[in-house]
Design an enzyme around this catalytic site. Structure first.
Site, PDB file in Angstrom:
ATOM      1  N   HIS A  67      17.335  -5.845 -20.207  1.00 29.45           N
ATOM      2  CA  HIS A  67      19.156  -5.135 -19.371  1.00 29.45           C
ATOM      3  C   HIS A  67      19.408  -4.301 -21.241  1.00 29.45           C
ATOM      4  O   HIS A  67      19.839  -2.897 -19.663  1.00 29.45           O
ATOM      5  CB  HIS A  67      20.417  -6.278 -19.031  1.00 29.45           C
TER       6      HIS A  67
HETATM    7  C1  BDR Z   1      23.421  -8.870 -19.145  1.00 27.25           C
HETATM    8  O1  BDR Z   1      24.170 -10.107 -19.231  1.00 27.25           O
HETATM    9  C2  BDR Z   1      24.039 -10.845 -20.303  1.00 27.25           C
HETATM   10  O2  BDR Z   1      23.705 -11.708 -19.943  1.00 27.25           O
HETATM   11  C3  BDR Z   1      23.178  -9.522 -21.082  1.00 27.25           C
HETATM   12  O3  BDR Z   1      22.345  -9.935 -22.556  1.00 27.25           O
HETATM   13  C4  BDR Z   1      23.127  -9.130 -19.930  1.00 27.25           C
HETATM   14  O4  BDR Z   1      24.553  -7.488 -21.310  1.00 27.25           O
HETATM   15  C5  BDR Z   1      23.075  -8.694 -17.688  1.00 27.25           C
HETATM   16  O5  BDR Z   1      24.348  -9.249 -17.312  1.00 27.25           O
END
Ligand code: BDR
Ligand code: CA
Length: 315
Positions: free
Chosen positions: A241
């Site tokens: 992400h």
């Molecule tokens: C986001 O949530 C976190 O777990 C990840 O690092 C990312 O920033 C994705 O939903």
């Protein structure tokens, strides 16, 4: 001239890939990192940020310690997809940092770096938005120095923590509402709808690990996270992400964005923390947010591989 870049982060396995991408990209100059609670406790996210920068040979980048909890309402604790220490239990395999965090807290560091900048700065929040909400509330003059916020967060068509809420927005909805809805800073939101489509395969990771010791160390942080995502995705892969958001900061326009009016649900009902995107065609709304909904997915993965695969060479 490179774009000055500050990353606000809660490492986190995909945060680790995001920091590495920034360190490996000559189009940006990483001038600061600030930490926030999120994937794991603030103590762990700060330790992870320092160790990751040591791995990347960037002990020169100041790390400002930020918020340990949401602005208003603590959210229930969740077990992390990122493992017990935020890095699949492998934080201890990273080099010990030769320094501690900066003497300045996150908000002070952000303010001072922005005040001192001679060019617009791109700020990339890839965790809960608490530090950024506090910064904009306490020091509104810095908005003039922020070229763009590139925020990883929110889900347009659904969530990952609840049916409708994505983790970063859900972790501090009041802060997210302040930043995404109330403030007038140019912002690109990179939601999980797109970041999930950019997921990389186990084979991609294995190939990356073969490119350098640094890349191998990065891939070595993925087992727990990969196991979680195998279940979510239904195939052998994981979402990076936060690295997708940094890619947009490094190469503006690598993601395709469309402007929509948005709100954040701060109620205490089942939709708390949900991003509410108004996709009606004709809406007379005062504020619109650029939301990255598309990209050349293979091109993006190739870009990430090219940069992360050159990590050792750039040390
Ligand atoms: C986001 O949530 C976190 O777990 C990840 O690092 C990312 O920033 C994705 O939903
Ligand atoms: Ca994150």
């Amino acid at each position: 001239m490179p774009i000055p870049l500050i990353i606000d982060t809660d490492p986190g396995v995909d945060d680790a890939f995001a920091l590495a991408l920034a360190a490996a990209s000559p189009e940006v100059e990483l001038i600061g990192v600030t930490t926030v609670f999120g994937n794991v406790s603030l103590e762990n996210t700060t330790r992870n940020a320092l160790r990751l920068l040591a791995l990347l040979g960037r002990d020169d980048v100041p790390v400002g310690v930020g918020a340990s909890r949401p602005l208003v309402h603590p959210q229930p604790h969740l077990s992390s997809a990122h493992g017990s220490d935020g890095l699949s239990g492998y934080a201890g395999t990273l080099p010990e940092p030769t320094r501690g965090p900066d003497a300045r807290d996150a908000v002070t560091l952000l303010r001072e770096l922005l005040d001192a900048a001679d060019r617009p700065v791109t700020v990339v929040p890839i965790g809960p938005l608490t530090n950024i909400a506090l910064l904009l509330a306490a020091h509104p003059h810095v908005k003039a120095k922020i070229g763009r916020l590139v925020v990883m967060g929110g889900g347009v068509t659904g969530g990952n923590v609840t049916a409708t809420a994505e983790f970063n927005v859900w972790s501090d909805p009041e802060a997210a509402r302040r930043v995404l809805v109330e403030e007038d800073v140019p912002t690109t939101l990179v939601p999980m709808d797109l970041t999930r489509r950019c997921a990389v395969a186990g084979g991609w990771l294995a190939e990356l690990a073969g490119t350098s010791e640094v890349a191998a160390a990065l891939v070595g942080l993925t087992p727990d996270y990969l196991a979680t995502y195998r279940r979510f995705l239904g195939w052998d892969g994981m979402a990076v992400h936060d690295a997708v958001a940094v890619a947009e900061a490094v190469r503006p326009g690598i993601l395709t964005s469309t402007a929509f009016p948005v709100d954040v649900d701060c109620s205490f009902g089942p939709n708390r923390g949900a991003l509410v995107v108004d996709r009606r065609l004709e809406v007379d709304a005062p504020k619109e947010l650029d939301i990255a909904l598309d990209a050349d997915l293979d091109g993006l993965r190739a870009f990430l591989f090219d940069r992360l695969g050159a990590l050792g060479a750039r040390q």
